[in-house]
Design a protein around this motif. Structure first.
Motif, mmCIF file in Angstrom:
data_model
loop_
_atom_site.group_PDB
_atom_site.id
_atom_site.type_symbol
_atom_site.label_atom_id
_atom_site.label_comp_id
_atom_site.label_asym_id
_atom_site.label_seq_id
_atom_site.Cartn_x
_atom_site.Cartn_y
_atom_site.Cartn_z
ATOM 1 N N VAL A 160 10.043 -1.984 -5.762
ATOM 2 C CA VAL A 160 11.343 -2.545 -5.071
ATOM 3 C C VAL A 160 10.281 -4.025 -5.668
ATOM 4 O O VAL A 160 8.896 -4.213 -5.123
ATOM 5 N N LYS A 176 10.605 -6.500 0.789
ATOM 6 C CA LYS A 176 10.629 -5.358 -0.160
ATOM 7 C C LYS A 176 10.183 -4.229 0.993
ATOM 8 O O LYS A 176 10.705 -2.805 0.615
ATOM 9 N N THR A 177 9.540 -4.145 1.787
ATOM 10 C CA THR A 177 9.017 -2.949 2.902
ATOM 11 C C THR A 177 10.297 -2.285 2.861
ATOM 12 O O THR A 177 10.862 -1.037 3.662
ATOM 13 N N SER A 178 11.266 -3.387 3.740
ATOM 14 C CA SER A 178 12.426 -2.738 4.609
ATOM 15 C C SER A 178 13.482 -2.028 3.094
ATOM 16 O O SER A 178 14.423 -0.951 3.765
ATOM 17 N N ALA A 217 12.733 -1.022 0.262
ATOM 18 C CA ALA A 217 11.889 1.113 -0.288
ATOM 19 C C ALA A 217 12.179 1.688 1.037
ATOM 20 O O ALA A 217 12.983 2.463 0.589
ATOM 21 N N LYS A 218 12.612 1.396 2.851
ATOM 22 C CA LYS A 218 12.297 2.125 2.834
ATOM 23 C C LYS A 218 14.108 2.577 3.569
ATOM 24 O O LYS A 218 14.387 3.830 3.032
ATOM 25 N N ILE A 233 8.334 7.665 -0.068
ATOM 26 C CA ILE A 233 7.948 6.269 0.177
ATOM 27 C C ILE A 233 7.025 5.484 0.005
ATOM 28 O O ILE A 233 5.773 6.313 0.903
ATOM 29 N N TYR A 267 4.555 2.323 0.598
ATOM 30 C CA TYR A 267 4.059 1.901 0.730
ATOM 31 C C TYR A 267 3.064 0.357 0.605
ATOM 32 O O TYR A 267 2.058 1.424 0.297
ATOM 33 N N GLU A 268 3.375 -1.000 0.132
ATOM 34 C CA GLU A 268 2.278 -1.475 0.250
ATOM 35 C C GLU A 268 1.100 -1.291 1.403
ATOM 36 O O GLU A 268 1.137 -1.613 2.626
ATOM 37 N N ARG A 294 -2.536 0.405 -5.619
ATOM 38 C CA ARG A 294 -1.359 0.489 -6.146
ATOM 39 C C ARG A 294 -1.391 1.181 -7.430
ATOM 40 O O ARG A 294 -0.684 1.923 -7.511
ATOM 41 N N ASP A 326 6.900 0.231 -2.669
ATOM 42 C CA ASP A 326 6.281 -0.974 -2.603
ATOM 43 C C ASP A 326 5.774 -1.790 -2.631
ATOM 44 O O ASP A 326 5.090 -1.762 -2.614
ATOM 45 N N ARG A 327 6.199 -2.906 -3.705
ATOM 46 C CA ARG A 327 5.581 -2.970 -5.068
ATOM 47 C C ARG A 327 4.991 -2.227 -5.493
ATOM 48 O O ARG A 327 3.899 -1.270 -4.849
#
Length: 223
Positions: free
Chosen positions: A6, A14-16, A18-19, A29, A31-32, A68, A84-85
């Motif tokens: 994402v 993005k986080t929302s 991705a979830k 998932i 997350y960043e 990452r 998330d990214r």
């Protein structure tokens, strides 16, 4: 099933997303790394003199690149993950900060060599790259509004608006002309608010699922 990243501007959601997509697909998932990133607040709040002395911009890019790389290595071992990214967008942020003079040409050259080595390492994994990027795009006004709503104190300084606008102004071009790791589906965040509108969330899920079906990464739903 697919490996999905994402992407999008700071504050795009993005986080929302991705979830949302991870839960809808039953995916893990990634997350960043923001909450545990000690350099991030310093990057946003340091004066120009402090930035020049401490090289926070360069250090932040190395920190994000490391986290990452770790995430995408873990994700590419399997066939069913949402990130998330990802590492691919990291270059864009480094380039913008290089253009702004926050990262020197020598630092950027070192960064690019490190990134190249990391991407070559990914070629050794069972899966070489993501299948799909969900790119969140929208107006600058929406980006600023969402950054404000998110409420991270270190992101709120009025002096950051020009930096945000510089990032935003070139993001679409980077996705359209420089991102080649996977297929892309664009989600207009001016139109869809997956956090506050459940109907929008369902539409976005269906858009992504339909794209995965089109790509042969998901079986069509039976009626």
């Amino acid at each position: 099933m697919a490996i999905i990243v994402v992407g999008g501007m700071i504050g795009a959601g993005k986080t929302s997303v991705a979830k949302l997509i991870g839960n809808a697909l039953g995916s893990d998932i990634f997350y960043e790394n923001v909450d545990d990133n000690e350099i991030l607040p310093l990057f946003y709040t340091a004066s120009e003199e402090e930035q020049e002395l401490k090289r926070y911009s360069f250090l932040l890019q190395l920190e994000f690149l490391s986290s990452r790389f770790y995430s995408i290595k873990e994700a590419l071992v399997h066939r069913n993950n949402v990130l998330d990214r990802s590492i691919y967008e990291d270059w864009y942020f480094a380039k913008v900060n290089n253009d702004l003079g926050r990262i020197s040409n020598l630092e950027f050259s070192i960064y690019e060599k490190l990134l190249t080595n990391m991407l070559e390492e990914l070629d050794e994994l069972p899966k070489k790259s993501p299948d799909l990027m969900i790119y969140l795009t929208g107006s600058f006004d929406t980006i600023l509004k969402r950054i404000g709503i998110r409420g991270r104190e270190f992101e709120q300084d009025i002096n950051l608006v020009n930096y945000y606008e510089t990032l935003w102004s070139g993001y679409d071009d980077w996705v359209d002309n420089h991102y080649h790791a996977s297929q892309v589906i664009k989600i207009d965040i001016d139109k869809y608010d997956v956090v506050n509108n459940p109907a929008d969330a369902e539409v976005v899920i269906e858009l992504v699922k339909n794209k995965l079906v089109e790509m042969g990464q998901l079986e069509p739903a039976t009626k």
